[in-house]
Design a protein around this motif. Structure first.
Motif, PDB file in Angstrom:
ATOM      1  N   PRO A  13     -39.889 -39.313 -70.579  1.00 32.10           N
ATOM      2  CA  PRO A  13     -41.195 -39.986 -70.563  1.00 32.10           C
ATOM      3  C   PRO A  13     -41.303 -40.920 -71.763  1.00 32.10           C
ATOM      4  CG  PRO A  13     -41.442 -37.654 -70.068  1.00 32.10           C
ATOM      5  CD  PRO A  13     -40.020 -37.853 -70.515  1.00 32.10           C
ATOM      6  N   THR A  14     -41.525 -42.191 -71.507  1.00 32.66           N
ATOM      7  CA  THR A  14     -41.357 -43.161 -72.582  1.00 32.66           C
ATOM      8  C   THR A  14     -42.528 -44.114 -72.754  1.00 32.66           C
ATOM      9  OG1 THR A  14     -39.728 -44.695 -73.529  1.00 32.66           O
ATOM     10  CG2 THR A  14     -40.197 -44.928 -71.180  1.00 32.66           C
ATOM     11  N   TRP A  15     -43.423 -44.185 -71.769  1.00 32.49           N
ATOM     12  CA  TRP A  15     -44.533 -45.130 -71.852  1.00 32.49           C
ATOM     13  C   TRP A  15     -45.688 -44.603 -71.010  1.00 32.49           C
ATOM     14  CZ3 TRP A  15     -46.223 -48.543 -74.995  1.00 32.49           C
ATOM     15  CH2 TRP A  15     -47.113 -49.549 -74.607  1.00 32.49           C
ATOM     16  N   ILE A  16     -46.917 -44.946 -71.390  1.00 34.70           N
ATOM     17  CA  ILE A  16     -48.095 -44.534 -70.630  1.00 34.70           C
ATOM     18  C   ILE A  16     -49.057 -45.702 -70.532  1.00 34.70           C
ATOM     19  CG2 ILE A  16     -48.041 -42.032 -71.016  1.00 34.70           C
ATOM     20  CD1 ILE A  16     -49.875 -42.482 -73.443  1.00 34.70           C
ATOM     21  N   GLU A  17     -49.776 -45.767 -69.412  1.00 35.30           N
ATOM     22  CA  GLU A  17     -50.791 -46.788 -69.251  1.00 35.30           C
ATOM     23  C   GLU A  17     -51.945 -46.216 -68.437  1.00 35.30           C
ATOM     24  OE1 GLU A  17     -49.157 -50.133 -67.129  1.00 35.30           O
ATOM     25  OE2 GLU A  17     -49.734 -49.269 -65.208  1.00 35.30           O
ATOM     26  N   LEU A  18     -53.105 -46.859 -68.583  1.00 33.55           N
ATOM     27  CA  LEU A  18     -54.310 -46.395 -67.910  1.00 33.55           C
ATOM     28  C   LEU A  18     -55.045 -47.591 -67.336  1.00 33.55           C
ATOM     29  CD1 LEU A  18     -56.412 -44.176 -67.269  1.00 33.55           C
ATOM     30  CD2 LEU A  18     -57.423 -44.634 -69.524  1.00 33.55           C
ATOM     31  N   GLY A  19     -55.395 -47.514 -66.051  1.00 34.06           N
ATOM     32  CA  GLY A  19     -56.229 -48.525 -65.433  1.00 34.06           C
ATOM     33  C   GLY A  19     -57.696 -48.156 -65.549  1.00 34.06           C
ATOM     34  N   SER A  73     -58.175 -41.444 -61.499  1.00 33.64           N
ATOM     35  CA  SER A  73     -57.916 -41.946 -62.847  1.00 33.64           C
ATOM     36  C   SER A  73     -57.099 -40.941 -63.638  1.00 33.64           C
ATOM     37  CB  SER A  73     -59.244 -42.225 -63.565  1.00 33.64           C
ATOM     38  OG  SER A  73     -59.027 -42.735 -64.845  1.00 33.64           O
ATOM     39  N   TRP A  74     -55.937 -41.377 -64.097  1.00 34.84           N
ATOM     40  CA  TRP A  74     -55.110 -40.545 -64.961  1.00 34.84           C
ATOM     41  C   TRP A  74     -54.168 -41.436 -65.753  1.00 34.84           C
ATOM     42  CZ3 TRP A  74     -53.961 -41.392 -59.885  1.00 34.84           C
ATOM     43  CH2 TRP A  74     -52.652 -41.706 -59.546  1.00 34.84           C
ATOM     44  N   TRP A  75     -53.728 -40.936 -66.884  1.00 35.44           N
ATOM     45  CA  TRP A  75     -52.730 -41.660 -67.673  1.00 35.44           C
ATOM     46  C   TRP A  75     -51.414 -41.650 -66.900  1.00 35.44           C
ATOM     47  CZ3 TRP A  75     -53.009 -44.804 -71.710  1.00 35.44           C
ATOM     48  CH2 TRP A  75     -54.177 -44.796 -72.474  1.00 35.44           C
ATOM     49  N   HIS A  76     -50.919 -42.820 -66.629  1.00 41.78           N
ATOM     50  CA  HIS A  76     -49.758 -42.989 -65.762  1.00 41.78           C
ATOM     51  C   HIS A  76     -48.492 -43.023 -66.615  1.00 41.78           C
ATOM     52  CE1 HIS A  76     -47.985 -44.280 -61.905  1.00 41.78           C
ATOM     53  NE2 HIS A  76     -47.210 -45.079 -62.636  1.00 41.78           N
ATOM     54  N   VAL A  77     -47.597 -42.063 -66.389  1.00 37.13           N
ATOM     55  CA  VAL A  77     -46.400 -41.946 -67.214  1.00 37.13           C
ATOM     56  C   VAL A  77     -45.259 -42.769 -66.619  1.00 37.13           C
ATOM     57  CG1 VAL A  77     -45.575 -39.854 -66.041  1.00 37.13           C
ATOM     58  CG2 VAL A  77     -44.837 -40.332 -68.381  1.00 37.13           C
ATOM     59  N   TRP A 203     -48.700 -35.866 -62.800  1.00 38.78           N
ATOM     60  CA  TRP A 203     -48.179 -35.779 -64.160  1.00 38.78           C
ATOM     61  C   TRP A 203     -49.346 -35.791 -65.139  1.00 38.78           C
ATOM     62  CZ3 TRP A 203     -43.510 -34.688 -66.104  1.00 38.78           C
ATOM     63  CH2 TRP A 203     -42.419 -34.723 -65.233  1.00 38.78           C
ATOM     64  N   GLN A 204     -49.365 -34.809 -66.032  1.00 39.29           N
ATOM     65  CA  GLN A 204     -50.448 -34.661 -67.001  1.00 39.29           C
ATOM     66  C   GLN A 204     -49.975 -35.120 -68.377  1.00 39.29           C
ATOM     67  OE1 GLN A 204     -51.192 -30.453 -66.548  1.00 39.29           O
ATOM     68  NE2 GLN A 204     -52.574 -30.786 -64.824  1.00 39.29           N
ATOM     69  N   THR A 205     -50.884 -35.722 -69.128  1.00 44.05           N
ATOM     70  CA  THR A 205     -50.558 -36.293 -70.431  1.00 44.05           C
ATOM     71  C   THR A 205     -51.245 -35.509 -71.539  1.00 44.05           C
ATOM     72  OG1 THR A 205     -50.209 -38.503 -69.545  1.00 44.05           O
ATOM     73  CG2 THR A 205     -50.786 -38.358 -71.871  1.00 44.05           C
ATOM     74  N   PRO A 243     -64.825 -41.700 -70.360  1.00 41.66           N
ATOM     75  CA  PRO A 243     -66.006 -42.107 -69.584  1.00 41.66           C
ATOM     76  C   PRO A 243     -65.727 -42.499 -68.145  1.00 41.66           C
ATOM     77  CG  PRO A 243     -66.069 -43.079 -71.774  1.00 41.66           C
ATOM     78  CD  PRO A 243     -64.724 -42.468 -71.625  1.00 41.66           C
ATOM     79  N   PHE A 244     -64.461 -42.686 -67.779  1.00 41.21           N
ATOM     80  CA  PHE A 244     -64.109 -43.079 -66.418  1.00 41.21           C
ATOM     81  C   PHE A 244     -63.595 -41.911 -65.580  1.00 41.21           C
ATOM     82  CE2 PHE A 244     -63.107 -46.370 -69.544  1.00 41.21           C
ATOM     83  CZ  PHE A 244     -64.108 -47.274 -69.236  1.00 41.21           C
ATOM     84  N   GLY A 245     -63.636 -40.708 -66.135  1.00 36.67           N
ATOM     85  CA  GLY A 245     -63.155 -39.539 -65.422  1.00 36.67           C
ATOM     86  C   GLY A 245     -61.679 -39.258 -65.603  1.00 36.67           C
ATOM     87  N   THR A 246     -61.043 -39.928 -66.549  1.00 28.04           N
ATOM     88  CA  THR A 246     -59.623 -39.716 -66.816  1.00 28.04           C
ATOM     89  C   THR A 246     -59.435 -38.435 -67.610  1.00 28.04           C
ATOM     90  OG1 THR A 246     -59.359 -42.102 -66.984  1.00 28.04           O
ATOM     91  CG2 THR A 246     -57.530 -40.728 -67.762  1.00 28.04           C
ATOM     92  N   ALA A 247     -58.706 -37.487 -67.033  1.00 30.69           N
ATOM     93  CA  ALA A 247     -58.472 -36.210 -67.698  1.00 30.69           C
ATOM     94  C   ALA A 247     -57.136 -36.218 -68.425  1.00 30.69           C
ATOM     95  CB  ALA A 247     -58.496 -35.070 -66.675  1.00 30.69           C
TER      96      ALA A 247
END
Length: 258
Positions: A13-19, A73-77, A203-205, A243-247
């Motif tokens: 796992p090397t990078w994460i992004e969030l929309g 919504s989740w942090w995308h690995v 996938w959980q961050t 605030p967007f529901g991203t856990a």
């Protein structure tokens, strides 16, 4: 603390992004939470924001419509590969799916969006000028990713096949269906957690923080929500929702506490 300046080995796992539907609000929240600063960039797919910790890139935010975020919504690995196109093909023949074919992201790297046989989405990252997160395993940066899914068997076989991971049990958590994923060099990159109550595979961050309890207070003050901090085998943890529901979760590891 780990500074990263070269591409990570396959499957790491090397990078994460969030929309997010409101980029300014997201920037305010994560600045209040982690002290991040920001750098605006653009690519063929549209504008995005690089998140900086002490001047080093640790994540990205990108604008999406509210309809795209709601309930999803989740942090995308992103996991590392030296051959994005080749790994995408391997995923397709190993029971996974290629959701968005390989494409360049400005001069930063090449990526593809994929899914494993259980439906868990992740991306591939072939770094060019950006190897991935340039800081990890320190407060306010990425420390861990684990896959939670209701049926872990197919996921474990898939990741072992595509990335040559070995699968090891966890004696620290005998009451949980958890399997470590390790690269051929023995390095642990995360794990697969079997959770029959899970409604979807994801996938959980986890972010490292210096003080979990204090971070929870920051999240609440910035407009997020948080669960009660609890001591776990590897540190003091708490679930956070932006605030967007991203856990996601935060952890203060013993080494981080001093």
């Amino acid at each position: 603390m780990s500074k990263i300046s070269t591409n990570q080995p396959l499957g790491t796992p090397t990078w994460i992004e969030l929309g997010v539907p409101d980029l300014d609000r997201a920037k305010d929240f994560y600045r209040a939470l982690f002290g991040w600063e920001y750098e605006e960039r653009s690519a063929a797919t549209g504008p995005f924001t690089l998140c900086l910790l002490r001047g080093r890139r640790v994540a990205a935010l990108r604008p999406v419509s509210a309809a795209d975020v709601e309930g999803e919504s989740w942090w995308h690995v992103h996991v590392a590969t030296d051959d994005c196109d080749g790994t995408a093909k391997q995923i397709a023949v190993s029971g996974g799916r290629v959701l968005v074919p390989p494409a360049d992201v400005a001069d930063l790297g090449r990526t593809a969006v994929v899914a494993d046989p259980t439906g868990a989405r992740f991306s591939l990252w072939q770094g060019r000028t950006l190897p991935g997160c340039e800081l990890v395993n320190e407060p306010c940066a990425l420390v861990r990713n684990d896959l939670a899914c209701p049926d872990p068997g197919p996921a474990r076989r898939f990741y072992a096949t595509v990335f040559d991971f070995t699968l090891d049990g966890n004696d620290d958590l005998p009451d949980f269906d958890f399997t470590f994923l390790r690269r051929p060099d023995g390095h642990e990159i995360g794990g697969v957690f079997g959770d029959p109550t899970a409604t979807a595979s994801r996938w959980q961050t986890v972010f490292e923080v210096a003080d979990t309890d204090e971070l929870v207070s920051r999240a609440l003050a910035a407009g997020g929500t948080a669960g009660t901090p609890e001591d776990a085998p590897y540190g003091r943890m708490a679930p956070i929702t932006d605030p967007f529901g991203t856990a996601f979760s935060v952890i203060t590891r013993p080494s981080a506490a001093g």
